[in-house]
Scaffold this motif. Structure first.
Motif, mmCIF file in Angstrom:
data_model
loop_
_atom_site.group_PDB
_atom_site.id
_atom_site.type_symbol
_atom_site.label_atom_id
_atom_site.label_comp_id
_atom_site.label_asym_id
_atom_site.label_seq_id
_atom_site.Cartn_x
_atom_site.Cartn_y
_atom_site.Cartn_z
ATOM 1 N N ARG A 333 61.284 22.473 68.290
ATOM 2 C CA ARG A 333 60.518 23.545 67.663
ATOM 3 C C ARG A 333 60.492 23.356 66.148
ATOM 4 O O ARG A 333 61.476 22.948 65.528
ATOM 5 C CB ARG A 333 61.143 24.908 68.000
ATOM 6 N N TRP A 334 59.351 23.694 65.582
ATOM 7 C CA TRP A 334 59.161 23.663 64.133
ATOM 8 C C TRP A 334 60.024 24.746 63.490
ATOM 9 O O TRP A 334 60.034 25.890 63.939
ATOM 10 C CB TRP A 334 57.687 23.941 63.845
ATOM 11 N N ASN A 335 60.733 24.391 62.444
ATOM 12 C CA ASN A 335 61.508 25.371 61.693
ATOM 13 C C ASN A 335 60.552 26.135 60.769
ATOM 14 O O ASN A 335 60.163 25.640 59.721
ATOM 15 C CB ASN A 335 62.603 24.652 60.891
ATOM 16 N N LEU A 336 60.180 27.329 61.161
ATOM 17 C CA LEU A 336 59.116 28.062 60.468
ATOM 18 C C LEU A 336 59.534 28.538 59.080
ATOM 19 O O LEU A 336 58.677 28.749 58.212
ATOM 20 C CB LEU A 336 58.674 29.261 61.311
ATOM 21 N N THR A 337 60.821 28.710 58.859
ATOM 22 C CA THR A 337 61.271 29.241 57.569
ATOM 23 C C THR A 337 61.655 28.154 56.569
ATOM 24 O O THR A 337 61.840 28.442 55.379
ATOM 25 C CB THR A 337 62.474 30.176 57.768
ATOM 26 N N ALA A 338 61.775 26.909 57.032
ATOM 27 C CA ALA A 338 62.171 25.813 56.136
ATOM 28 C C ALA A 338 60.965 25.288 55.371
ATOM 29 O O ALA A 338 59.842 25.253 55.883
ATOM 30 C CB ALA A 338 62.810 24.684 56.947
ATOM 31 N N SER A 339 61.199 24.851 54.153
ATOM 32 C CA SER A 339 60.163 24.183 53.373
ATOM 33 C C SER A 339 60.223 22.692 53.680
ATOM 34 O O SER A 339 61.293 22.142 53.928
ATOM 35 C CB SER A 339 60.377 24.410 51.879
ATOM 36 N N ALA A 340 59.069 22.048 53.619
ATOM 37 C CA ALA A 340 59.030 20.601 53.840
ATOM 38 C C ALA A 340 58.805 19.925 52.490
ATOM 39 O O ALA A 340 59.652 19.952 51.616
ATOM 40 C CB ALA A 340 57.945 20.243 54.851
ATOM 41 N N ALA A 341 57.621 19.337 52.282
ATOM 42 C CA ALA A 341 57.353 18.672 51.005
ATOM 43 C C ALA A 341 56.966 19.662 49.922
ATOM 44 O O ALA A 341 57.103 19.376 48.734
ATOM 45 C CB ALA A 341 56.251 17.625 51.184
ATOM 46 N N ARG A 342 56.469 20.828 50.324
ATOM 47 C CA ARG A 342 56.045 21.850 49.371
ATOM 48 C C ARG A 342 56.973 23.054 49.457
ATOM 49 O O ARG A 342 57.666 23.241 50.465
ATOM 50 C CB ARG A 342 54.599 22.271 49.654
ATOM 51 N N PRO A 343 56.969 23.914 48.424
ATOM 52 C CA PRO A 343 57.897 25.054 48.438
ATOM 53 C C PRO A 343 57.627 26.067 49.548
ATOM 54 O O PRO A 343 58.553 26.746 50.001
ATOM 55 C CB PRO A 343 57.696 25.689 47.052
ATOM 56 N N ASN A 344 56.373 26.201 49.961
ATOM 57 C CA ASN A 344 56.053 27.218 50.963
ATOM 58 C C ASN A 344 56.639 26.839 52.317
ATOM 59 O O ASN A 344 56.709 25.660 52.674
ATOM 60 C CB ASN A 344 54.539 27.409 51.071
ATOM 61 N N PRO A 345 57.061 27.817 53.118
ATOM 62 C CA PRO A 345 57.641 27.523 54.427
ATOM 63 C C PRO A 345 56.644 26.813 55.344
ATOM 64 O O PRO A 345 55.428 27.035 55.250
ATOM 65 C CB PRO A 345 57.991 28.914 54.970
ATOM 66 N N GLN A 346 57.175 25.969 56.227
ATOM 67 C CA GLN A 346 56.306 25.275 57.185
ATOM 68 C C GLN A 346 55.469 26.275 57.981
ATOM 69 O O GLN A 346 54.295 26.039 58.259
ATOM 70 C CB GLN A 346 57.154 24.424 58.132
ATOM 71 N N GLY A 347 56.076 27.392 58.352
ATOM 72 C CA GLY A 347 55.399 28.359 59.203
ATOM 73 C C GLY A 347 54.282 29.129 58.538
ATOM 74 O O GLY A 347 53.595 29.920 59.195
ATOM 75 N N SER A 348 54.065 28.907 57.238
ATOM 76 C CA SER A 348 52.966 29.602 56.565
ATOM 77 C C SER A 348 51.606 29.030 56.962
ATOM 78 O O SER A 348 50.564 29.633 56.666
ATOM 79 C CB SER A 348 53.143 29.521 55.045
ATOM 80 N N TYR A 349 51.607 27.891 57.637
ATOM 81 C CA TYR A 349 50.354 27.317 58.131
ATOM 82 C C TYR A 349 50.201 27.720 59.600
ATOM 83 O O TYR A 349 50.913 27.237 60.478
ATOM 84 C CB TYR A 349 50.380 25.786 57.991
ATOM 85 N N HIS A 350 49.267 28.597 59.871
ATOM 86 C CA HIS A 350 49.102 29.162 61.214
ATOM 87 C C HIS A 350 48.034 28.367 61.977
ATOM 88 O O HIS A 350 46.910 28.846 62.178
ATOM 89 C CB HIS A 350 48.740 30.645 61.119
ATOM 90 N N TYR A 351 48.417 27.203 62.429
ATOM 91 C CA TYR A 351 47.459 26.318 63.108
ATOM 92 C C TYR A 351 46.902 26.940 64.384
ATOM 93 O O TYR A 351 45.769 26.655 64.791
ATOM 94 C CB TYR A 351 48.135 24.977 63.424
ATOM 95 N N GLY A 352 47.688 27.779 65.040
ATOM 96 C CA GLY A 352 47.260 28.359 66.314
ATOM 97 C C GLY A 352 46.145 29.381 66.184
ATOM 98 O O GLY A 352 45.570 29.801 67.194
ATOM 99 N N LYS A 353 45.814 29.783 64.945
ATOM 100 C CA LYS A 353 44.757 30.767 64.736
ATOM 101 C C LYS A 353 43.446 30.142 64.268
ATOM 102 O O LYS A 353 42.495 30.859 63.957
ATOM 103 C CB LYS A 353 45.226 31.817 63.722
ATOM 104 N N ILE A 354 43.408 28.814 64.209
ATOM 105 C CA ILE A 354 42.202 28.120 63.753
ATOM 106 C C ILE A 354 41.316 27.790 64.947
ATOM 107 O O ILE A 354 41.797 27.332 65.988
ATOM 108 C CB ILE A 354 42.574 26.822 62.999
#
Length: 557
Positions: A333-354
């Motif tokens: 599972r994707w860690n929604l609260t962790a930041s990856a390369a950018r400061p914003n959390p991974q989970g801020s990208y809501h791919y399931g709503k596109i």
């Protein structure tokens, strides 16, 4: 008036200096590619070395760093490297596939220049010409988060690269000749771990690393083999999964992990057991003849040669093994609260709503064409242009002797394969769904250059639109390689926001070499440098475009 001019000049120079200082750091490498003799399975054979070593040198860098690699080809054949998982934003010129670059001729050199833009994680590089991947020329790429970006685990004491995979005792030229004659290369001879294959009890085995009691270590594991899925585990030590191909994961703990061909992941291992030797075990999955290799993890001040011969059990095989493996995939599972390369959390990208704008269903197959074995996708078995001109160069110079969109978005009912260059035009920035359908009896893995995708489902049986109700639309892992079990399908979703020509291929290299691949062409309609770089001045030209004048097709932002 002179003083005003002087002040203005100083301000301009200061601003320019600030811009130079603001540029992301550079890492420079000089690599010499040669043949050498080593014995990964105990049998001396010719391999491909980089700077005299296999695995090759590690590229250790930070998100957004610029990488410059000057490659000297000292082989007697062309050579080309791809950077598996590096997205090459706006820059498919450096992707290192036959469809994007002319190879480095023997006795010459070429300098790759690319940026690891907005990426972190574990990746690797490997040669793409012929069957050279079977001979080595492979090494790790580790991309760290910038200091200002929090990482969801404490900094480990050390990072260890584990480059493993199946291995053939036949050389890469012999394997290529077998495929060119229309036959399969058959089963591999064993499994190598960092260029070696040890058995339990080998007195001369050297440790893969030495650990200190109470400290935690990060193992970056990549399966760089040709066809075999591998399960790895560490004797007496659980594995905490923290990253898969550039995504921070929910930190579940496992006794063992399946790593399919082309895939990479990171685990944390804490040295909290009795100080002695322990085995890291790599064993084959879903093969008729099981294969296994071990490496040693040694405790400092522990007794050498003290590892127990009782290895941790391998997971089940057969139908139960596939169910076990798929359940493990679903637990990633994707860690929604962790930041990856950018400061914003991974989970801020809501791919399931596109909204999905296009569905592409791809079915792999095998067939005989003119009495020779070939593999294909939706009825097309890919071949490169006869004269060797990369498809991207033909497209860039508007020289197009190949037809696009020969392949349909749905599998062909006809079992026959047509040999052709397989290029699929896509609409830039569309959000697409790709379904990989595997009706064969062997597991498949697929890799897409230039992107990461969300691996939303793997299921047995036949895909239909109704299966979308089973997709993970919240916290699926964003990655670049996906496996498909026999008689199963896998679904991925992504935005085609990286202009260029990108290889979508089987990671089973026999299948890739014999046609199970295609290219996605995604062009920005504005032909802007904001979206894609022009042909680099140092790019090698060959084939039909060798003597054409260089042009700058893209203009200002």
């Amino acid at each position: 008036m002179k003083s005003v001019t002087f002040v203005a000049l100083v301000l301009c120079l200061s601003a320019g200096a600030a811009l130079v200082r603001a540029e992301d750091p550079y890492h420079f490498f000089e690599w010499h590619v040669t043949y050498g003799t080593i014995a990964p399975l105990g049998v001396p054979q010719q391999v491909i070395l980089i700077n005299g070593q296999f695995p090759g040198p590690r590229i250790n860098c930070t998100s957004n760093n610029n990488i410059v690699v000057n490659v000297f080809n000292k082989l007697d054949e062309p050579f080309l490297l791809t950077w598996n998982g590096i997205q090459q934003r706006k820059n498919s010129w450096q992707d290192g596939t036959a469809g994007t670059m002319c190879p480095i001729a023997p006795g010459t050199n070429y300098t790759y220049k690319f940026q690891v833009k907005d990426q972190i994680g574990s990746y690797y590089y490997f040669p793409t010409v012929g069957m050279q991947r079977a001979a080595g020329g492979i090494g790790p790429i580790n991309i760290h988060s910038r200091d200002l970006i929090p990482v969801p685990f404490d900094r480990p004491t050390e990072e260890i690269d584990v480059i493993l995979g199946d291995w053939y005792n036949k050389g890469h030229k012999a394997l290529k000749n077998i495929l060119d004659s229309g036959r399969s290369i058959g089963r591999p001879n064993g499994i190598q771990i960092n260029g070696k294959s040890n058995k339990v009890g080998d007195a001369l085995a050297q440790p893969i690393n030495t650990v200190e009691a109470g400290k935690t270590y990060r193992y970056r594991v990549c399966n760089v083999g040709l066809r075999t899925s591998i399960n790895f585990r560490v004797q007496g030590h659980p594995l905490k999964l923290v990253e898969i191909e550039g995504s921070h994961t929910v930190q579940n703990v496992y006794d063992s992990l399946d790593v399919h061909v082309g895939q990479c992941l990171s685990v944390l291992v804490t040295a909290n057991q009795e100080p002695k030797d322990y085995y890291l075990v790599a064993s084959s999955r879903f093969t008729k003849n099981p294969m296994q290799s071990v490496a040693i993890i040694r405790y400092a001040n522990g007794k050498a040669g003290s590892a127990s011969p009782a290895l941790p059990l391998a997971p089940p095989e057969g139908t139960q093994g596939i169910a076990w493996s798929n359940n493990q995939f679903r637990s990633f599972r994707w860690n929604l609260t962790a930041s990856a390369a950018r400061p914003n959390p991974q989970g801020s990208y809501h791919y399931g709503k596109i909204n999905i704008t296009r569905t592409i269903r791809l079915a792999n197959s095998r067939a005989q064409v003119d009495g020779k074995l070939r593999f294909g996708v939706n009825g097309i078995s890919h071949v490169n242009p006869i004269d060797g001109t990369p498809l991207k160069l033909l497209e860039y110079f508007d020289v197009k002797p190949f037809a696009v969109n020969l392949m349909k978005d749905e599998p062909s009912a006809d079992a026959k394969l047509t040999l052709a260059s397989n290029v699929l035009n896509t609409t830039w920035r569309n959000f697409v769904e790709i379904i990989f359908e595997n009706t064969e009896k062997t597991i498949q893995t697929w890799h897409l250059d230039g992107y990461s995708f969300f691996a939303v489902a793997i299921e047995q049986g036949k895909w239909s639109p109704a299966k979308r109700s089973n997709y993970n639309l919240v916290d699926a892992i964003s990655r670049n390689t996906i496996h498909v079990y026999p008689n199963s399908w896998a679904a991925v979703m992504l935005t085609l926001d990286n202009a260029g020509m990108w290889n979508l291929r089987s990671e089973m290299w026999e299948r890739q070499y014999l046609g199970q691949q295609l290219y996605l062409s995604s062009l920005s309609p504005e032909f802007s440098l904001r979206d894609e770089y022009n042909l680099p001045e140092t790019q090698v030209l060959c084939g039909q475009v060798k003597n054409l004048p260089r042009i700058n097709k893209y203009s200002g932002f």
